[in-house]
Each structure stands twice: as structure tokens, then as C-alpha cells.
Design an enzyme around this catalytic site. Sequence first.
Site, PDB file in Angstrom:
ATOM      1  N   TYR A   1       0.836  -1.202   0.000  1.00  0.00           N
ATOM      2  CA  TYR A   1       0.000   0.000   0.000  1.00  0.00           C
ATOM      3  C   TYR A   1       0.873   1.255   0.000  1.00  0.00           C
ATOM      4  CZ  TYR A   1      -3.643  -3.337   1.214  1.00  0.00           C
ATOM      5  OH  TYR A   1      -4.499  -4.407   1.199  1.00  0.00           O
TER       6      TYR A   1
ATOM      7  N   CYS B   1      -6.396  -4.840  -7.882  1.00  0.00           N
ATOM      8  CA  CYS B   1      -6.209  -4.587  -6.454  1.00  0.00           C
ATOM      9  C   CYS B   1      -5.703  -5.841  -5.735  1.00  0.00           C
ATOM     10  CB  CYS B   1      -7.499  -4.083  -5.823  1.00  0.00           C
ATOM     11  SG  CYS B   1      -8.936  -5.120  -6.094  1.00  0.00           S
ATOM     12  N   HIS B   2      -5.848  -6.998  -6.367  1.00  0.00           N
ATOM     13  CA  HIS B   2      -5.334  -8.242  -5.767  1.00  0.00           C
ATOM     14  C   HIS B   2      -3.806  -8.266  -5.727  1.00  0.00           C
ATOM     15  CE1 HIS B   2      -5.562  -9.098 -10.120  1.00  0.00           C
ATOM     16  NE2 HIS B   2      -4.512  -9.885  -9.918  1.00  0.00           N
TER      17      HIS B   2
END
Length: 170
Positions: A95, A126-127
Site C-alpha cells: 500500500y 487490487c489483488h
Amino acid sequence: MYYDLMRTKLGTILLVGDNEGLKVLNIQDGERKYPIPSDWEQNEAFFKDVEEQIGHYLEGDLKDFDVKLAPVGTDFQRKVWDALTMIPYGTTVSYGYVAEMISNPKASRAVGHANSLNPIQVIVPCHRVVSSSGKLAGYAGGLDVMVELLKLEGIKTRDRGNGKYSIIPE
């Protein structure tokens, strides 16, 4: 608004879009089932190309999607989702790394929140975003689906028990 339901090895995928582009790709069997309003029109032909690309991706024959995207979100969310599309196939990042990508290095928690609200799962990858320690966190399509997508892309994961996973660094 058009929609279609696609049956895949990941479960049922809901596609939603209009002439602006694809607005939603949601794994309906996951943690967040997306409602289908009665005024939407089912249109399989509208999503033919998207469905073919998803099929090729799930067979391991496609690494980069060519789909016009039109997700609905805040400016910050769209900035994060745009950054996610730059993460290469078969790669994971933290992130914090995504926060750096959008020139906002202190926004890793906000990036995590935007990541969790990604309306176009799989295509907006997003995985591929994990914690800095390599732990896999909640995925709207379900953690088992996240593990399957990473495995498909050649990323090894470890089952840590109790439904918890982490990536295995190369």
C-alpha cells in the site's frame, strides 16, 4: 446502464457499464454482492469483448487488458485505481508503494481504503496489493479468490491457518 453475468472458475462475475466504459466488475460470490437495479438492461453482446478477455486471462493467456474503464469514485480513489493498473502482471506491491506511485507517501491507509472500494476487480488489479509484510488482507471478491488470482499470475502464497495468507517472497 447495461449489465451481464459471467460464470467463471472464480464464481459469477457481474459486469456493469455504458458507452463511457466498464464501471463495475464484481465477483458476486465474494464478500460484497453488488445489487442489480430493475432499470438496468441485461446485454451480453455489449460485454462480449470484456468477457473474452476475462476468459483468456483466467486461462493464463492474457496479461494486459484492453478495456475502456469508467469507474465511479472520488478523485483520490480514481487516482489510486489508475495507479493499480500500472502494477505489472505477476507482481505484488505494498500500500505504501502505491501511495508513493500517486506522490502521496503518507497516504498508505487511504490507499488501502480506496483499494478496498475498487469497483473493477481483476482488471484493476487490487489483488496485487499486499501489506508491507506480505500478508494478504481482505479482498472484496473473497480471500480465496485473491489467492487464486495471485497463483494464476505465478505468485506463491502460504496458508498461515485460520483463513490467513501471505505471499512467499522469491
